[in-house]
Design a protein around this motif. Structure first.
Motif, PDB file in Angstrom:
ATOM      1  N   GLU A 263       0.841  -1.212   0.000  1.00 17.11           N
ATOM      2  CA  GLU A 263       0.000   0.000   0.000  1.00 17.11           C
ATOM      3  C   GLU A 263       0.875   1.261   0.000  1.00 17.11           C
ATOM      4  O   GLU A 263       0.647   2.200  -0.751  1.00 17.11           O
ATOM      5  CB  GLU A 263      -0.895   0.025   1.253  1.00 17.11           C
TER       6      GLU A 263
ATOM      7  N   TRP B 270       0.717   4.116  -2.992  1.00 19.31           N
ATOM      8  CA  TRP B 270       0.225   5.492  -2.822  1.00 19.31           C
ATOM      9  C   TRP B 270       1.348   6.513  -2.955  1.00 19.31           C
ATOM     10  O   TRP B 270       1.153   7.602  -3.465  1.00 19.31           O
ATOM     11  CB  TRP B 270      -0.525   5.651  -1.489  1.00 19.31           C
TER      12      TRP B 270
ATOM     13  N   TRP C  78      -7.405   6.964  -4.592  1.00 17.52           N
ATOM     14  CA  TRP C  78      -6.872   7.497  -3.328  1.00 17.52           C
ATOM     15  C   TRP C  78      -8.026   7.880  -2.400  1.00 17.52           C
ATOM     16  O   TRP C  78      -8.035   7.536  -1.221  1.00 17.52           O
ATOM     17  CB  TRP C  78      -5.969   8.691  -3.639  1.00 17.52           C
TER      18      TRP C  78
ATOM     19  N   SER D 295      -7.748   2.220   5.415  1.00 16.55           N
ATOM     20  CA  SER D 295      -6.909   3.399   5.595  1.00 16.55           C
ATOM     21  C   SER D 295      -6.671   3.718   7.061  1.00 16.55           C
ATOM     22  O   SER D 295      -5.873   4.597   7.381  1.00 16.55           O
ATOM     23  CB  SER D 295      -7.517   4.598   4.874  1.00 16.55           C
TER      24      SER D 295
END
Lengths: 514, 255
Positions: free
Chosen positions: A271, A275, A348, A357
């Motif tokens: 992850e 990102w 996102w 998240s």
């Protein structure tokens, strides 16, 4: 002494009830009434509003009015032609000066058009003497002949000197009707009635965290706030309203990348990489455009650096940079219209909306205060070590490395400001800022020398002004170099201040505890 | 702050009416204006429907400071405040007499509000007294309403000799004709004669009109109540002249 109070009346249907209550307690004498149709203007960050001023346009002329005053400045009509107004479009005078001071690089945008009805009354005491002045300002916005126009109203109560008791009596009556004085004025009330706000945008990071909050949740809150700022700037950036939209967007991207560096053992490695890559792309695709913006914004400053004989060459160079900027903007807009760009922002956003998240790693549940202390300490110590090793002979790249380190430290302090009681974080940021300004200037001057060199490739071969441009560029580069050296000479004292006991105390206070 | 006194040895010459209307016109022009009613009869307070507080009196007045600050009251007109008078102001002379520097006391008292106001109008009681001396000292401009009769002119000349004796600057004294009646040849002749003799006589003439007398009935400046009337226009013309004097011809206040 009392001051003018503003009562927002959200339900205009209540006006009759209010009037009846006032007439029960005072003799009421009607005064003047007026109606104007006006459009309110401000910068995206509400610079005028925040300084207690309203900029309005009636027909072609703009007027500036101070809050609580009915009288407006003499009107001025801007030059027309530019897509978005700025201070520079206004004729020389006070209005232009005020606008320039409020926002030198921001466009002045229309907010809302209202029809404003103002009526005044005097509340009378014994012998029909005026004891309080009232103004009811009502606004109607919406389309012409709209079936359901949007209404708002503000009742302004202005005290009369020597009649404080009557003013207090009025406040009591209004309070009995559920009305309390507030901060709203007719502009904010009109916008509220439309479901909009004013004065709420700030490019600063402002997240409120709790020391015991799980680290994953805190990081998510920070990232969400940053994405929010990106989204708020997206429209203005794509419409190219002014250069600050892109700038604030990019700062939020950089801050997000910095926040991701805090997520080891919170997010999975996969992850994190994904990102970081995505955000890096957003940064990379806007680098060129921002560089060119910086040049164009600094035009006056650069012109002041070189002698008159080099001005024509500089003019020609800037004309090329402006063309290049247009090209870069078209390229950026093509990217912003691409699937890649959409996918990055959508995925996102979707990630930050998903439970993932909040983090799944081992450290996701640990209190954020621990994470904050540990990471701020690490950055602070690393900045001290890097800076302490810099001598007069160190290469420019060492100062560059320290600059990056300081920037990360600054971002961390801003993310976690709310965790520290008192104003230590605020003051630490202030101390850091002085060093950062020095390093930032040093770096900008360094980079700009290279950029000027690079701009020479824009000069078409055999162009008649080629020689002038090359000479101007040479002149500019040597000025930039000598200024860079000046900044370097200042570095030692700035760093000494930052590494001194005062700053150390601040950090110790913040970072002690467990 | 520019201090303008409305002063006359004789009573009943339109002094208060001029003070009230000029002060109102000043505030309408956007100047922060204070009118101070020094006359124990309280006529200008009456015109503005303002009563002094129970605890206000002449000794509080001459002390200045907070006592003044607390007793200034807003009128019905934005930017125009009034310091009302009390019947006890009839003793102002005696109260002043007890003080050191008794002749410059008013100047000192009003210097404390000089940041708050652009114009101060003093509505003075008739006569020649210690209060008058204070007023003549404090004022930048002294406006003297004159009914155009030989007797008034004689009284005005006495003011001149009094000021000379006390070493006041007579150049700041500006007479204007008040309650004038053009159909009376005596009035017309007197106005012509004095205007030719005294360079300071103002050109504006306030006529004798019942609408001015009636100010006591409707209790407003005529410039607010009947702004289009002949009398209101006469006051506006007078104010325009006074404003010019204030802009150019005012001596600098002491200290």
């Amino acid at each position: 002494m009392h001051k003018t109070e503003y009562y927002s009346i959200s339900d205009p249907a209540r006006l009759d009830e209010i009037k009846a209550a006032l007439e029960g307690a005072f003799a009421v004498s009607p005064g003047e009434a007026s109606t104007v149709k006006e459009t309110y203007y401000d910068t995206f960050d509400s610079a005028l509003y925040k300084s207690g001023r309203f900029l309005t346009r009636r027909a072609r002329r703009f007027h500036l009015r101070e809050k609580g005053r009915e009288a407006a400045s003499a009107g001025a009509a801007p030059r027309t032609g530019s897509a978005y107004l700025t201070w520079a479009d206004f004729p020389e005078g006070r209005l232009r000066d005020v606008l320039r001071e409020a926002g030198e690089i921001r466009a002045i945008l229309p907010l809302v058009t209202i029809t404003r009805h103002t009526r005044s009354w005097a509340l009378l005491g014994a012998e029909e003497k005026t004891v309080v002045r009232l103004r009811l300002v009502e606004s109607v916005s919406g389309e012409e002949n709209d079936a359901a126009p949007i209404r708002a109203a503000i009742l302004e109560a202005e005290p009369v000197r020597g009649y404080g008791a009557e003013f207090e009596k009025l406040a009591e009556i209004l309070s009995g009707l559920g009305l309390e004085p507030g901060e709203d004025d007719i502009l904010s009330a009109s916008l509220k009635a439309r479901g909009e706000t004013i004065g709420t945008y700030s490019s600063r990071v402002s997240v409120s965290l709790d020391p015991g909050m799980p680290s994953g949740k805190a990081i998510r809150k920070i990232l969400k706030a940053l994405l929010e700022t990106m989204k708020k700037n997206e429209d203005g950036m794509l419409r190219d309203i002014d250069t600050e939209f892109l700038h604030d967007f990019r700062v939020s991207v950089r801050r997000s990348r910095s926040a991701l560096t805090l997520t080891r053992d919170i997010y999975t490695e996969e992850e994190r990489e994904r990102w970081k890559d995505a955000l890096r792309t957003l940064g990379r695709m806007t680098n060129r455009l921002r560089d060119l913006d910086i040049y164009l914004l600094g035009k006056e400053k650069y012109a002041a650096m070189v002698p008159p004989s080099l001005q024509p060459g500089l003019e020609a160079l800037f004309a090329l940079i402006a063309d290049e900027r247009e090209r870069a903007f078209r390229e950026f807009r093509a990217f912003a219209g691409s699937d890649e760009y959409r996918r990055i922002l959508l995925s996102w956003g979707a990630f930050l909306d998903s439970p993932a998240s909040s983090g799944t790693g081992g450290r996701a549940g640990k209190p954020v205060i621990k994470l904050a202390r540990k990471r701020i300490r690490k950055r602070y110590e690393s900045a001290l070590a890097l800076g302490g090793a810099i001598t007069d002979d160190s290469p420019d790249s060492d100062l560059h490395t320290l600059r990056i380190e300081c920037k990360k430290l600054r971002y961390y302090l801003e993310f976690f400001e709310s965790l520290f009681p008192g104003d230590e974080a605020r003051r630490a940021i202030k101390q850091l800022k002085s060093l950062q300004d020095n390093l930032g200037d040093f770096n900008d001057l360094h980079v700009q020398q290279g950029s000027v060199h690079g701009f020479l490739s824009l000069v078409p071969a055999g162009s008649p002004s080629e020689r002038d441009i090359v000479e101007a560029a040479g002149g500019l580069i040597s000025c930039l170099y000598s200024r860079q050296e000046e900044r370097r000479a200042e570095f030692a004292s700035r760093f000494e201040e930052f590494s001194g006991p005062e700053t150390k105390d601040l950090f110790d206070k913040m970072l002690s505890g467990n | 702050m520019i201090t303008i006194a409305l002063y006359s040895m004789k009573g009943g010459v339109g002094k208060t009416a001029a003070a009230v209307n000029l002060a109102h016109l000043a505030s309408s022009d956007g100047f922060r204006t204070l009118i101070c009613d020094l006359d124990p009869q309280g006529a200008s307070s009456w015109y503005f429907r303002i009563r002094a507080g129970k605890n206000f009196n002449s000794s509080k007045f001459i002390k200045g400071g907070r006592g003044i600050d607390e007793n200034i009251k807003g009128t019905d007109y934005p930017g125009l405040d009034l310091l009302p008078s009390k019947l006890s102001f009839r003793n102002l002379d005696l109260a002043l007499d007890d003080l050191k520097k008794s002749k410059t006391r008013l100047r000192k008292i009003f210097s404390e509000v000089s940041d708050e106001y652009d114009y101060l109008f003093l509505d003075c009681p008739p006569g020649i007294s210690l209060v008058s001396e204070n007023v003549l000292d404090a004022a930048d401009i002294v406006l003297v309403p004159l009914v155009p009769t030989p007797l008034s002119v004689l009284t005005f000349e006495k003011l001149g000799s009094f000021m000379d004796k006390k070493e006041f600057d007579a150049a700041k004294v500006y007479p204007f004709f008040s309650m004038a009646e053009r159909r009376k040849s005596l009035h017309v002749e007197t106005m012509e004669r004095l205007s030719s003799e005294n360079r300071n006589v103002l050109a504006s003439v306030i006529p004798y009109r019942s609408e001015i007398e009636r100010m006591g009935v409707y209790r407003e400046p005529i410039t607010a109540h009947m702004p289009g009337s002949f009398s209101a226009k006469a006051y506006s013309a007078l104010w325009a002249e006074v404003k010019d004097l204030a802009a150019g011809n005012v001596r600098k206040p002491h200290g």
